[in-house]
Design an enzyme around this catalytic site. Structure first.
Site, short mmCIF file in Angstrom:
data_model
loop_
_atom_site.label_atom_id
_atom_site.label_comp_id
_atom_site.label_asym_id
_atom_site.label_seq_id
_atom_site.Cartn_x
_atom_site.Cartn_y
_atom_site.Cartn_z
N TYR A 114 44.96 35.63 41.11
CA TYR A 114 43.86 35.46 40.78
C TYR A 114 45.03 34.43 39.78
O TYR A 114 45.70 34.54 39.14
CB TYR A 114 43.33 36.88 39.57
CG TYR A 114 42.17 37.26 40.10
CD1 TYR A 114 40.86 36.92 39.71
CD2 TYR A 114 42.48 38.05 40.86
CE1 TYR A 114 39.86 36.90 40.74
CE2 TYR A 114 41.34 38.81 41.68
CZ TYR A 114 40.32 38.80 41.29
OH TYR A 114 38.98 39.12 42.02
N HIS A 147 36.26 32.26 44.89
CA HIS A 147 35.65 32.36 43.42
C HIS A 147 36.10 31.27 43.48
O HIS A 147 38.10 31.70 42.76
CB HIS A 147 34.62 33.26 43.37
CG HIS A 147 35.46 34.24 42.63
ND1 HIS A 147 35.75 35.71 42.59
CD2 HIS A 147 36.21 34.05 41.17
CE1 HIS A 147 36.46 36.03 41.85
NE2 HIS A 147 36.45 35.15 40.74
N HIS A 223 40.10 32.60 42.59
CA HIS A 223 41.18 33.74 42.97
C HIS A 223 41.01 33.62 44.89
O HIS A 223 39.93 32.98 45.77
CB HIS A 223 39.68 34.36 43.25
CG HIS A 223 40.02 35.94 43.76
ND1 HIS A 223 39.23 36.44 44.52
CD2 HIS A 223 40.72 37.05 44.17
CE1 HIS A 223 39.39 38.18 44.45
NE2 HIS A 223 40.78 37.70 45.25
N HIS A 301 27.23 38.16 42.51
CA HIS A 301 28.40 38.58 42.98
C HIS A 301 29.82 39.91 42.60
O HIS A 301 29.28 40.88 42.51
CB HIS A 301 29.56 37.49 42.08
CG HIS A 301 30.95 37.24 43.01
ND1 HIS A 301 31.14 36.69 43.42
CD2 HIS A 301 31.75 38.08 42.26
CE1 HIS A 301 32.67 36.72 43.88
NE2 HIS A 301 32.75 37.38 42.50
N HIS A 303 32.67 42.46 45.12
CA HIS A 303 34.03 42.64 46.11
C HIS A 303 34.38 43.32 46.67
O HIS A 303 33.05 44.84 46.38
CB HIS A 303 35.07 42.38 44.84
CG HIS A 303 35.76 41.50 44.13
ND1 HIS A 303 36.54 41.15 44.07
CD2 HIS A 303 35.18 40.64 43.61
CE1 HIS A 303 36.63 39.70 43.58
NE2 HIS A 303 35.17 39.30 43.19
#
Length: 327
Positions: A114, A147, A223, A301, A303
């Site tokens: 990140y 993203h 990211h 969204h 993960h």
């Protein structure tokens, strides 16, 4: 298709191959009504899964050997997305602002990165952002860019953010070296995730920028996923299309869901576990118009689960981005 799918709903139209590519063209209904084995094709993001072998299978009962990691993969796409045409902005005086990672060298000792950088609007008069476009540069880095988020910086002393105009950026979780002022940048202004396309605002709507300090100072976060620990240089980011000819309505964003941090824990041993986010009736009272709101776009969204050791079993999250406009 799964081998257990007895109802095949696709029709092969053609196929060809050369030394480097294999191309297959086929058709399939958007909705097959085969709910157990077929997913409907909608405007949502669809994940395409592919794999190949160096040998052609022979016969209908041929067994294809398991593919290694270099001969299989996936890609998130909008199968029904429409392409942007310049005529969409016909008659508008439009400028662009690129916000990118500027030849960033990704660390090759971790599979996820990140990266954060402060950016400042290059103009001082209110404008409307009317199109948000992802820029993947170079294009072959698409598998690594997961993203991108642009956060508003709501600093109690906004001018403090000016000192970071030329800051090169830092790992978002390198708290020892990240300036403390960055902590004031947590309000989502816009977001893009893999598989997404550009977002065009309706003809009478724009997202304010450079209106005040809340829309002038931003934290740009990107990211990266790098599971093979490759050496990568990247200059991906956003391209904002904006106009000084203000439109009739201002748009805004709201985030729904749960706070994503170390406190979001799924206990070990649970087959099902629900994480809920709640908002009181007063939550949007300050910004919500009495006549309500029109939702222009939504982005769920999440993960994939991350396996770890006890007491953590898995960790996942989801947030929803809403673009709001009071009509």
């Amino acid at each position: 298709m799964p081998t257990t799918d007895s109802k095949q709903d696709w029709l092969l139209l053609s196929g060809q191959e050369n030394e480097t590519h294999t191309c297959v063209i086929f058709t399939r209904p958007f909705l097959t009504c085969d709910y157990e084995t077929d997913l409907p094709i909608t405007n949502d993001v669809t994940k395409l899964i592919w794999a190949y072998d160096f040998e052609d299978p022979v016969g209908s009962s041929a067994i294809i050997s398991k593919h290694n990691i270099h001969r299989r993969g996936h890609k998130s796409v909008h199968l029904l997305s429409h392409k942007f045409e310049d005529s969409t902005l016909k008659g508008e005086v439009v400028q662009t602002w690129d916000i990118t990672s500027s030849d960033l060298v990704l660390p090759n000792n971790t599979d996820t990165t990140y990266w954060c950088k402060i950016v400042i609007a290059p103009f001082v008069k209110k404008a409307h952002v009317i199109r948000i476009e992802p820029v993947i540069s170079p294009p072959q880095n698409a598998p690594f860019v997961h993203h991108m988020v642009l956060y508003r910086c709501l600093h109690p002393e906004p001018d403090q953010m000016k000192q970071y105009k030329d800051h090169p950026g830092t790992n978002c979780f390198d708290f020892a070296n990240m300036p403390f002022d960055f902590i004031h940048c947590q309000s989502i202004y816009m977001v893009w995730a893999t598989g997404g396309d550009a977002l065009n605002l309706p003809d009478n709507v724009g997202i304010p920028i450079a209106e005040d300090h809340e829309t002038s100072y931003f934290l740009f976060e990107i990211h990266y996923d790098n599971p093979e620990l490759l050496s990568i240089r990247d200059s991906s980011g956003f391209r904002l299309f904006y106009t000084s000819n203000l439109r009739q309505y201002d748009a805004d964003t709201a985030t729904m869901g749960s706070v994503v941090d170390y406190r979001l824990i799924i206990p070990n041993g649970f087959e099902n576990f629900t994480v809920s986010g709640h908002c009181s009736p007063e939550c949007f009272a300050e910004k919500m118009h009495k006549s309500g709101m029109n939702v222009l776009a939504a982005l769920p969204h999440g993960h994939k689960h991350c396996k770890s050791y006890t007491p953590f079993r898995s960790l996942s999250f989801q947030f929803c981005l809403l673009t709001l406009c009071n009509f």
